[in-house]
Design a protein around this motif. Structure first.
Motif, mmCIF file in Angstrom:
data_model
loop_
_atom_site.group_PDB
_atom_site.id
_atom_site.type_symbol
_atom_site.label_atom_id
_atom_site.label_comp_id
_atom_site.label_asym_id
_atom_site.label_seq_id
_atom_site.Cartn_x
_atom_site.Cartn_y
_atom_site.Cartn_z
ATOM 1 N N GLY A 143 -16.610 -16.592 93.263
ATOM 2 C CA GLY A 143 -15.642 -15.759 92.859
ATOM 3 C C GLY A 143 -15.801 -15.124 91.645
ATOM 4 O O GLY A 143 -15.822 -15.919 90.736
ATOM 5 N N ILE A 155 -14.869 -13.450 88.378
ATOM 6 C CA ILE A 155 -13.836 -12.533 87.505
ATOM 7 C C ILE A 155 -14.352 -12.013 86.322
ATOM 8 O O ILE A 155 -14.825 -12.583 85.527
ATOM 9 C CB ILE A 155 -12.953 -13.812 86.965
ATOM 10 N N CYS A 195 -6.015 -15.460 89.240
ATOM 11 C CA CYS A 195 -7.326 -15.164 89.991
ATOM 12 C C CYS A 195 -7.844 -16.092 90.676
ATOM 13 O O CYS A 195 -8.256 -16.155 91.830
ATOM 14 C CB CYS A 195 -8.413 -14.453 89.091
ATOM 15 N N CYS A 196 -8.076 -17.302 89.946
ATOM 16 C CA CYS A 196 -8.719 -18.623 90.357
ATOM 17 C C CYS A 196 -7.679 -19.122 91.746
ATOM 18 O O CYS A 196 -8.063 -19.422 92.734
ATOM 19 C CB CYS A 196 -8.903 -19.699 89.329
ATOM 20 N N GLU A 206 -5.784 -17.435 93.586
ATOM 21 C CA GLU A 206 -5.930 -16.601 94.752
ATOM 22 C C GLU A 206 -7.227 -16.975 95.384
ATOM 23 O O GLU A 206 -7.177 -16.825 96.476
ATOM 24 C CB GLU A 206 -5.929 -15.264 94.475
ATOM 25 N N GLY A 207 -8.262 -17.161 94.701
ATOM 26 C CA GLY A 207 -9.508 -17.580 94.936
ATOM 27 C C GLY A 207 -9.587 -18.586 95.576
ATOM 28 O O GLY A 207 -10.354 -19.033 96.669
ATOM 29 N N PHE A 219 -15.830 -20.482 90.264
ATOM 30 C CA PHE A 219 -15.495 -19.287 89.725
ATOM 31 C C PHE A 219 -16.384 -18.751 88.639
ATOM 32 O O PHE A 219 -16.990 -19.680 87.843
ATOM 33 C CB PHE A 219 -14.069 -19.444 89.189
ATOM 34 N N ASN A 248 -15.548 -9.919 94.392
ATOM 35 C CA ASN A 248 -15.062 -9.750 93.488
ATOM 36 C C ASN A 248 -13.359 -10.439 93.427
ATOM 37 O O ASN A 248 -12.924 -10.067 94.257
ATOM 38 C CB ASN A 248 -14.936 -8.294 92.985
ATOM 39 N N LEU A 249 -13.092 -11.195 92.165
ATOM 40 C CA LEU A 249 -11.892 -11.701 92.340
ATOM 41 C C LEU A 249 -10.765 -11.201 91.174
ATOM 42 O O LEU A 249 -9.656 -11.535 91.131
ATOM 43 C CB LEU A 249 -11.746 -13.058 92.119
ATOM 44 N N ALA A 259 -8.630 -8.971 96.546
ATOM 45 C CA ALA A 259 -9.579 -10.068 96.762
ATOM 46 C C ALA A 259 -9.833 -10.659 98.184
ATOM 47 O O ALA A 259 -10.891 -10.631 98.644
ATOM 48 C CB ALA A 259 -9.112 -11.250 95.745
ATOM 49 N N ARG A 285 -13.328 -10.762 100.412
ATOM 50 C CA ARG A 285 -13.714 -11.696 101.079
ATOM 51 C C ARG A 285 -14.004 -11.758 102.301
ATOM 52 O O ARG A 285 -14.989 -12.226 103.010
ATOM 53 C CB ARG A 285 -12.828 -12.930 100.622
#
Ligand code: SAH
Length: 354
Positions: free
Chosen positions: A51, A53, A88-89, A91-92, A100, A292-293, A315, A319
């Protein structure tokens, strides 16, 4: 899994030049097939996802090829704060990411203290995830501090291994030997190190590409990221030709055969110059994709080059889209951390000169 050294191939300079300058389409197909076989031997049909960021587009450097160079006054600058990065993490993580990658310009706002703080927060919140940094050239002490904070992987492309070519791509003050020093420091500290170069960057010759391959053989990185150079209107290189799909695919295949163990991404740049670029990259030996996250609102601002794909997607869309592409290409996305594979003796699989 046991990995034998005998599967790695060697290429003489003449053979490399032959592939890069004179290969027919049929010969390319055979080369890609061989690379795919090597990749399947070591990694099966696994494709690892990372992912990405992009947490700042502020940069103190002024590389002639790069859209976020300090001299580009047209670009709107942004930074993500710690909480935004953690979101972001989060969600990832929900989407299955276990690595990440924090990438950014060399932004003085992100002091070592801030970077360490972010890395350790991610490690605390997501203990089963790996943190990869890609924040450029730093002092050895800084790299040590990031490692201490929990970062275990670092991406720093050498960009070009030829001194003369490096000078044509960078302003005075940026030095290839410092970039190399960084890579060796990172390795010594114990990072899994990623390096690589742009394919078809302005003034690049076949000999330069051969030097890139030879430098990588010396460095023996765990990850090798290459992608086509793509022109950007707000750089001094506006109007220079983009790197080509075929040259990038040939190099991916060569790198897979020379470094069977390596983690090699099918990059966003490859997907940008051709609609099937990343699928073709996987079929030529790549085994990593990096969706891309970054928050959708800042994606367009991390424009290293023009027409970058996936800048309009969320995101999850990104994915899901990639998973479909990976499967259509004949592979499958795995959500494992995906550390580099070593042989039974704990050594990497490299080309052995016989
Ligand atoms: N500041 C970090 C991250 C750089 S951006 C660092 O120095 O490592 C990541 C990569 O994008 C660069 O290493 C470069 O190889 C690539 N890149 C930059 N501009 C590009 C362009 N115009 N076309 C293709 N790739 C580019």
């Amino acid at each position: 899994m046991y990995i034998a050294f005998d599967r790695a191939e060697c290429f003489s300079d003449e053979e490399l030049a032959e592939i890069l300058e004179r290969h027919s389409e049929e010969e390319d197909m055979r080369l890609f097939h061989r690379a795919d076989e090597a990749r399947r031997h070591y990694y099966g049909d696994d494709v690892y996802i990372r992912g990405l960021i992009e947490f700042t587009n502020v940069c103190r450097n002024n590389c002639f090829y790069c859209g976020i160079r300090s001299g580009n006054a047209k670009i709107k600058r942004y930074r993500l704060e710690r909480e935004e990065i953690l979101a972001c993490c989060q969600e990832g993580y929900g989407l299955g990411f276990r690595t990440f990658v924090l990438q950014g310009g060399e932004d003085p706002y992100f002091s070592d203290k801030r970077i360490c703080n972010i890395v350790s927060a991610i490690r605390e919140c997501f203990p089963d995830c790996a943190v990869t940094l890609s924040v450029g050239e730093k002092e050895r002490e800084s790299y040590e501090a990031y490692f201490e904070a929990g970062a275990r992987r670092y991406l720093l492309r050498h960009e070009t291994a030829s001194e003369a070519h490096y000078k044509k791509l960078h302003p005075a003050g940026m030095r290839l030997d410092n970039r190399k020093r960084c890579l060796y420091d990172l390795k010594e500290i114990g990072y899994q190190v990623g390096s690589g170069f742009m394919v078809g960057s302005p003034f690049q010759t076949t000999q330069n590409l051969i030097a890139d391959v030879r430098f990588l053989q010396e460095l023996m990185p765990d990850m090798i990221g290459i992608g086509p150079y793509i022109s950007h209107a707000d750089t001094p290189f506006r109007g220079y030709k983009n790197g080509t799909l075929s040259q990038t695919l040939r190099l991916i295949a060569i790198l897979r055969l020379l470094f069977p163990y390596a983690l090699i991404p099918a990059t966003t740049a490859l997907g940008t110059i051709h609609p099937q670029g990343r699928e073709l990259g996987l079929k030529a030996g790549a085994n990593v994709v990096m969706p891309n996250l970054s928050p959708a609102g800042v994606r367009k601002l991390y424009n290293l080059y023009e027409n970058k794909i996936c800048t309009g997607e969320e995101a999850a869309q990104c994915r899901a889209g990639l998973e479909r592409r990976v499967e259509e290409a004949g592979y499958r996305v795995v959500t494992a951390r995906g550390d580099v594979k070593y042989d039974a003796q704990g050594g990497k699989v490299i080309a052995q000169k016989v």
